[in-house]
Design an enzyme around this catalytic site. Structure first.
Site, short mmCIF file in Angstrom:
data_model
loop_
_atom_site.label_atom_id
_atom_site.label_comp_id
_atom_site.label_asym_id
_atom_site.label_seq_id
_atom_site.Cartn_x
_atom_site.Cartn_y
_atom_site.Cartn_z
N GLY A 113 0.81 -1.04 -0.17
CA GLY A 113 -0.21 -0.30 -0.22
C GLY A 113 1.09 1.19 0.01
N CYS A 114 0.32 2.42 -0.43
CA CYS A 114 0.78 3.42 -0.78
C CYS A 114 1.33 4.13 0.97
CB CYS A 114 0.58 4.64 -1.34
SG CYS A 114 -1.50 4.92 -0.75
N HIS A 115 0.70 4.01 1.61
CA HIS A 115 0.93 4.87 3.00
C HIS A 115 2.37 3.75 3.73
CE1 HIS A 115 -2.44 7.74 2.90
NE2 HIS A 115 -2.96 6.71 2.60
#
Length: 310
Positions: A113-115
């Site tokens: 995931g990006c975060h």
């Protein structure tokens, strides 16, 4: 020539992956007629025919596909469905040489995931190096462009009659149940999940994840200089990841989240004092935070140079 299939090419991540393949002569992109886009049998046929496939699908749809795939069929899943699942390799090769080798040899790779990418590039080395104990009380603040919310959020932000509140940053996932938290805890080797504050703002793409540290709580008596040097050594030689020296501050004293939009690069900054340290991971939520990371992992799986097409 290697054959590649994108299942879910109409979504934000799928479209970005598709765009990255338009000038690659070393790949044959398998397609599917629009009328069969939701036909499970037709999609499975393409996935079995490909050397590697991308699943750019909701979690439930990704699980449905993977339950029907035999061993040896190589897929990269960009959803949340398999990031902490047994038998899946986490697609962040920068974490270690062992991780890079695992991605290269895997049949099942879960794209981060990006975060989580921002948090893990900061926290995971510190735990691995013994700078932070597994029970360190991590906090993460993450500001992202609205494209991270997919087609629905993009439409909400780009409509002419959107709410006035969209002009300012908006914090969300206030209940501490964000879908990236399980991978953030598991991959970093933490005893507890971090307190996580994601924030969406009025720009299309870009991201900055900030992790503050209290030096008095570290397992080693380090200040910001030692932390910066340790991270630089840890990530030495990485193609897409740069650690800036401690003391290197932007000329105007600010750090914008848009600087790496459109790239697959990630930059780490270390600021602060001997008592309070601030770590920042800056990248593109659609690049190293999604489609770029997926293509990077695919290159490794196919035995290609890691930066091909990136």
């Amino acid at each position: 020539m290697k054959k590649v299939f994108i299942d879910g090419s109409a979504g934000t991540t799928g479209l970005k992956i598709y765009e990255r393949f338009q000038h690659r002569a070393d790949l044959e992109l398998l397609t599917i007629p629009e009328v069969l886009r939701k036909d499970l049998a037709a999609r499975l046929e393409r996935i079995r025919a490909a050397d590697v496939s991308f699943l750019c699908l909701p979690d439930a749809a990704s699980r449905e596909i993977c339950e029907r795939l035999p061993d040896g069929v190589r897929v990269l899943d960009t959803s949340t469905a398999h990031r902490t699942s047994p038998g899946w390799v986490y697609g962040l090769p920068e974490l270690s040489q062992a991780q890079r080798a695992a991605v290269a040899g895997a049949d099942r790779v879960a794209v981060p995931g990006c975060h989580a990418t921002g948090f893990l590039t900061l926290a995971a080395p510190l735990v691995s190096l013994g700078v932070c104990a597994p029970d360190y009380p991590f906090t993460a603040h993450s500001i992202t462009g609205y494209s991270g919310g997919g087609k629905q959020m993009i439409a909400q932000y780009e409509t002419a009659d959107r709410p006035a509140s969209y002009q300012g940053p908006r914090q969300y996932a206030l209940g501490q149940r964000h879908k990236h938290l399980p991978e953030m805890q598991r991959i970093a080797g933490l005893a507890y999940p971090p307190v996580f504050n994601p924030i969406v703002a009025d720009f299309f793409s870009g991201m900055a994840v900030t992790v503050p540290l209290h030096a008095r709580l570290l397992a080693k008596p380090w200040g910001p200089r030692e932390v910066a040097e340790a991270l630089a050594d840890y990530y030495a030689g990485q193609r897409f990841l740069t650690v800036h020296p401690w003391g290197e501050t932007p000329e105007d004293g600010t750090l914008d989240a848009l600087a790496l939009s459109g790239t697959n690069r990630l930059e780490i900054f270390v600021f602060g004092t001997e008592a309070q340290i601030v770590l920042v991971s800056r990248f593109d939520n659609l690049g190293k935070g999604a489609s770029g990371a997926a293509v990077q992992c695919m290159n490794l799986m196919l035995g290609l140079p890691e930066d091909t097409g990136l």
